[in-house]
Design a protein around this motif. Structure first.
Motif, PDB file in Angstrom:
ATOM      1  N   ILE A  63      -4.526   4.695  -4.963  1.00  0.00           N
ATOM      2  CA  ILE A  63      -5.633   4.510  -4.029  1.00  0.00           C
ATOM      3  C   ILE A  63      -6.512   5.752  -3.935  1.00  0.00           C
ATOM      4  N   GLY A 101      -4.773  -1.878   4.000  1.00  0.00           N
ATOM      5  CA  GLY A 101      -3.376  -2.281   4.164  1.00  0.00           C
ATOM      6  C   GLY A 101      -2.463  -1.071   4.257  1.00  0.00           C
ATOM      7  N   LYS A 102      -1.159  -1.335   4.417  1.00  0.00           N
ATOM      8  CA  LYS A 102      -0.236  -0.213   4.585  1.00  0.00           C
ATOM      9  C   LYS A 102      -0.078   0.599   3.307  1.00  0.00           C
ATOM     10  N   GLY A 103      -0.472   0.008   2.146  1.00  0.00           N
ATOM     11  CA  GLY A 103      -0.507   0.802   0.910  1.00  0.00           C
ATOM     12  C   GLY A 103      -1.511   1.944   1.047  1.00  0.00           C
ATOM     13  N   ARG A 145      -2.028  -6.822   0.343  1.00  0.00           N
ATOM     14  CA  ARG A 145      -1.827  -8.017  -0.492  1.00  0.00           C
ATOM     15  C   ARG A 145      -2.342  -9.257   0.227  1.00  0.00           C
ATOM     16  N   ARG A 166       4.230   1.009  -8.019  1.00  0.00           N
ATOM     17  CA  ARG A 166       4.423   0.438  -6.678  1.00  0.00           C
ATOM     18  C   ARG A 166       5.765   0.927  -6.157  1.00  0.00           C
ATOM     19  N   MET A 226      -4.905  -3.683   8.510  1.00  0.00           N
ATOM     20  CA  MET A 226      -3.654  -4.418   8.720  1.00  0.00           C
ATOM     21  C   MET A 226      -2.822  -3.563   9.682  1.00  0.00           C
ATOM     22  N   GLY A 259      -4.976  -1.503  -0.844  1.00  0.00           N
ATOM     23  CA  GLY A 259      -3.545  -1.435  -0.532  1.00  0.00           C
ATOM     24  C   GLY A 259      -3.103  -2.515   0.428  1.00  0.00           C
ATOM     25  N   ASP A 264      -5.235  -1.701  -6.198  1.00  0.00           N
ATOM     26  CA  ASP A 264      -3.769  -1.700  -6.099  1.00  0.00           C
ATOM     27  C   ASP A 264      -3.190  -0.992  -7.314  1.00  0.00           C
ATOM     28  N   ILE A 265      -2.022  -0.444  -7.130  1.00  0.00           N
ATOM     29  CA  ILE A 265      -1.363   0.260  -8.231  1.00  0.00           C
ATOM     30  C   ILE A 265      -0.595  -0.720  -9.121  1.00  0.00           C
TER      31      ILE A 265
HETATM   32  P1  ADP Z   1      -0.231  -4.954   4.313  1.00  0.00           P
HETATM   33  O1  ADP Z   1       1.028  -5.652   4.735  1.00  0.00           O
HETATM   34  O2  ADP Z   1      -0.605  -3.834   5.196  1.00  0.00           O
HETATM   35  O3  ADP Z   1      -1.333  -5.921   4.056  1.00  0.00           O
HETATM   36  P2  ADP Z   1       0.973  -4.837   1.734  1.00  0.00           P
HETATM   37  O4  ADP Z   1       2.346  -4.295   1.872  1.00  0.00           O
HETATM   38  O5  ADP Z   1       0.830  -6.301   1.607  1.00  0.00           O
HETATM   39  O6  ADP Z   1       0.063  -4.245   2.898  1.00  0.00           O
HETATM   40  O7  ADP Z   1       0.285  -4.195   0.460  1.00  0.00           O
HETATM   41  C1  ADP Z   1       0.487  -2.879   0.067  1.00  0.00           C
HETATM   42  C2  ADP Z   1      -0.019  -2.759  -1.349  1.00  0.00           C
HETATM   43  O8  ADP Z   1      -0.323  -1.397  -1.600  1.00  0.00           O
HETATM   44  C3  ADP Z   1       0.970  -3.202  -2.414  1.00  0.00           C
HETATM   45  O9  ADP Z   1       0.428  -4.221  -3.215  1.00  0.00           O
HETATM   46  C4  ADP Z   1       1.246  -1.927  -3.221  1.00  0.00           C
HETATM   47  O10 ADP Z   1       1.369  -2.173  -4.607  1.00  0.00           O
HETATM   48  C5  ADP Z   1       0.024  -1.091  -2.933  1.00  0.00           C
HETATM   49  N1  ADP Z   1       0.230   0.344  -3.001  1.00  0.00           N
HETATM   50  C6  ADP Z   1       1.209   1.061  -2.428  1.00  0.00           C
HETATM   51  N2  ADP Z   1       1.034   2.372  -2.660  1.00  0.00           N
HETATM   52  C7  ADP Z   1      -0.083   2.474  -3.400  1.00  0.00           C
HETATM   53  C8  ADP Z   1      -0.796   3.573  -3.969  1.00  0.00           C
HETATM   54  N3  ADP Z   1      -0.407   4.845  -3.797  1.00  0.00           N
HETATM   55  N4  ADP Z   1      -1.910   3.302  -4.686  1.00  0.00           N
HETATM   56  C9  ADP Z   1      -2.323   2.019  -4.867  1.00  0.00           C
HETATM   57  N5  ADP Z   1      -1.698   0.965  -4.348  1.00  0.00           N
HETATM   58  C10 ADP Z   1      -0.591   1.180  -3.620  1.00  0.00           C
END
Ligand code: ADP
Ligand code: TPW
Ligand code: MG
Length: 573
Positions: free
Chosen positions: A330, A222-224, A283, A161, A248, A281, A310-311
């Motif tokens: 992802i 999500g932003k991930g 939460r 992460r 998101m 990605g 998720d990672i």
């Molecule tokens: P949003 O606010 O858009 O809902 P979050 O910031 O809550 O998104 O969640 C982003 C998630 O993505 C985190 O839990 C993070 O561990 C995960 N993440 C980030 N980069 C990667 C990746 N390359 N592969 C898998 N998961 C990822």
């Protein structure tokens, strides 16, 4: 030279830091100069690095975080000791909270003096303070360890992460000298800094089995997912599965918001009704009502099952039970799902799709009617309609967005068409990211930036418009000027001379601030004036600030998160 481990030349801490960054493909530093890092900024520029100097460290830090999100490389923020370090810390912690990779490098006082608390210039035990507020923190005491220190910082920022890393460099380090060849050999070029992490085959199968049985499936991006840069596979997965999806805010544009499977305009319906939800990605934090309660359909919530990609394995079950966790990056996880779906994957039941899309289309018709109105003064909708059209015509433009009403309305009204084109207040709903993110977006991509800013939100980083003018960046800041926080109409109940705490100077002219630095300032009281100003800004690429005059009665308290206000929560009870 005959001996390749010894040379007559020497190098020093300054150059080793610069060389270590450059060796790892990091060519930009966001900073505020001062003791003990002034020469580091000078020498970095002399060595061909891009050194972007800010007016306040928080914004340099936010720029580094924004750069990290956009590029998957850790953005570098560089500050002086104690106060400069503390100013950068908010950005470092915010980056960590949002899973953006960045490295805050701060100069610091000498250990001997700090540890005996003898009172050095800007003395502070920065490493100890940073540690609980970021993903990892390191200090380098000896020039020969700079290579290791930078390599560890890069790996910690981007692997697993992503997050913020603090690197403490005491003043004395910079002037330490060592043999140039030995110095060069001490540097580390990080190999595979963020290795792919493949999901286990049985967890892929478990997720597919769950999805196969779903009657009302939903995908949440999500932003991930935006960060991961697996755009083609994510789109293929959504389209092949035929499942409606919700982005998101910072995942908007991963698929165009106008995509036929977008359920954005039927958000409440799909969250309440879906039986299987695939989180990619994202939460289940407060932004998703923790995966339970009224938003998720109350009673329905008990029957709902989640697939979560998720990672970070420890994210799973953080709020509700996750039936099918899929741990990995992802790209690998979505790729594995796609491969496992085979050629004849059945689309979701038609009733679910039609119920979702009918609601969506009805809401879109309603919204179109509101956008078409032309009230005087402008309201959020009529002003944002102009920006909506501009982004449609310029889909590569990067939108930065903060405020309360200004944020909430822009998020739903301004469609995004491409991945990673929207940067906003993120997980904390933090004000102050505006100009830092704008600078990073312009510097890292060269694209036009459109910053949609509440007048209060803008104030947190407003001085950085000088930075934008100084580097001549293609940033158009649009200040939604409603004379205050949420609204401009509160009154002081005592009748005393002070205005209410949420109210600003009436009819302020933020556009004139921009003119003070040689940028273009536009005062826009109508959609036509806003449109003319924005189109000219995009055409010229010149630093521009448009003061958009918004009806001071139009907003609501806290925008759409009224429920978190103690006073309104108390009223409800
Ligand atoms: P949003 O606010 O858009 O809902 P979050 O910031 O809550 O998104 O969640 C982003 C998630 O993505 C985190 O839990 C993070 O561990 C995960 N993440 C980030 N980069 C990667 C990746 N390359 N592969 C898998 N998961 C990822
Ligand atoms: C670091 C609290 C949330 S939203 C907001 C504040 C001060 C400003 C809203 O007014 P604005 O938007 O920007 O004019 P609008 O259109 O509704 O009038 N400090 C920090 N972060 C947050 N979130 C706050 C305070 C806040
Ligand atoms: Mg306001």
């Amino acid at each position: 030279m005959t001996n390749d481990t010894q040379s007559t030349e020497t190098t020093d801490g300054f150059h080793l830091v610069i060389d270590a960054l450059k060796l790892n493909g990091i060519n930009t530093i966001y900073c505020v100069p001062g003791i003990p890092i002034t020469d580091l900024t000078r020498k970095a520029q002399a060595e061909g690095m891009r050194v972007i100097s800010f007016r306040h460290e928080q914004h340099a830090g936010n720029a580094a975080a924004g750069a990290g999100f956009l590029t998957q490389k850790p953005g570098i923020a560089l500050t002086v000791s104690a106060p400069g370090f503390l100013n950068g810390l908010t950005a470092l912690t915010n980056a960590t909270t949002n899973c953006f990779p960045m490295i805050l490098i701060s100069g610091s006082s000498e250990r001997e003096i700090v540890d005996l608390q003898q009172g050095d210039y800007e003395e502070m035990d920065q490493l100890a303070i940073a540690k609980p507020l970021c993903k990892a923190a390191f200090r380098v005491l000896h020039a020969q360890d700079i290579g290791v220190g930078i390599a560890r910082a890069i790996r910690a920022a981007v692997s697993g992460r992503p997050g913020g890393v603090y690197l403490d460099l005491p003043a004395k380090l910079f002037s330490q000298t060592m043999d140039a060849t030995a110095g060069k050999n001490s540097l580390i070029k990080v190999v595979d800094a963020a290795p792919r992490q493949l999901p286990a085959p049985d967890s892929v199968q478990r997720a597919l089995d769950l999805l196969k049985g779903a009657k009302r499936p939903l995908i949440l991006l999500g932003k991930g997912a935006a960060y991961a840069q697996a755009d083609a596979d994510i789109r293929a997965f959504v389209e092949k599965s035929g499942i409606p999806y919700l982005p998101m805010s910072m995942a908007k544009g991963l698929l165009p918001d106008t995509h036929e499977q977008s359920a954005s305009a039927a958000r409440s319906y799909v969250l309440a009704e879906a039986d299987v939800v695939v989180l990619i990605g994202a939460r289940l934090n407060w932004l998703l009502s923790h995966g339970k309660g009224k938003t998720w359909g109350g009673e329905n919530a008990a029957k709902r099952q989640f697939v979560q990609i998720d990672i970070a394995p420890t994210e799973i079950d953080s709020n509700v039970a996750i039936a099918a966790p899929l741990i990995g990056d992802i790209g690998s996880c979505v790729g594995a799902l796609l491969a496992g779906m085979g050629a004849n994957w059945a689309k979701p039941p038609a009733e679910w799709l039609s119920a979702t899309y009918e609601r969506r289309d009805k809401n879109l018709v309603k919204m179109a009617a509101t956008l078409a109105l032309d009230p005087s003064p402008m309201n959020y909708q009529s002003a944002l309609n102009v920006i909506r059209n501009a982004v449609k015509a310029n889909p590569d433009a990067i939108v930065v967005n903060e405020g309360a009403n200004t944020l909430d309305f822009a998020r739903s009204i301004v469609d995004m068409y491409k991945p990673r084109k929207r940067l906003d207040v993120g997980t904390w709903g933090i004000m102050g990211i505006g100009m830092g993110f704008s600078v990073a977006a312009a510097v890292e991509t060269g694209n036009q930036v459109i910053a949609i800013e509440g007048d209060s939100a803008f104030g947190f980083s407003g001085m950085e418009i000088e930075t934008i003018c100084r580097y001549n960046l293609p940033v158009c800041v649009i200040v939604f000027n409603n004379n205050g926080i949420y609204r401009g109409i509160d009154v002081n109940p005592t009748g005393g001379p002070d205005v209410a705490p949420t109210v600003f100077v009436k009819n302020a002219r933020y556009d004139m601030m921009m003119q003070a630095f040689g940028g273009v300032g536009v005062n826009a009281a109508t959609p036509a004036e806003l449109q003319a100003g924005l189109e000219e800004a995009i055409r010229s690429g010149k630093p521009t600030l448009i003061n958009a005059v918004i009806d001071e009665t139009a907003g609501t308290e806290s925008g759409r998160i009224t429920s978190l206000n103690p006073q309104s929560a108390a009223k409800k009870k």
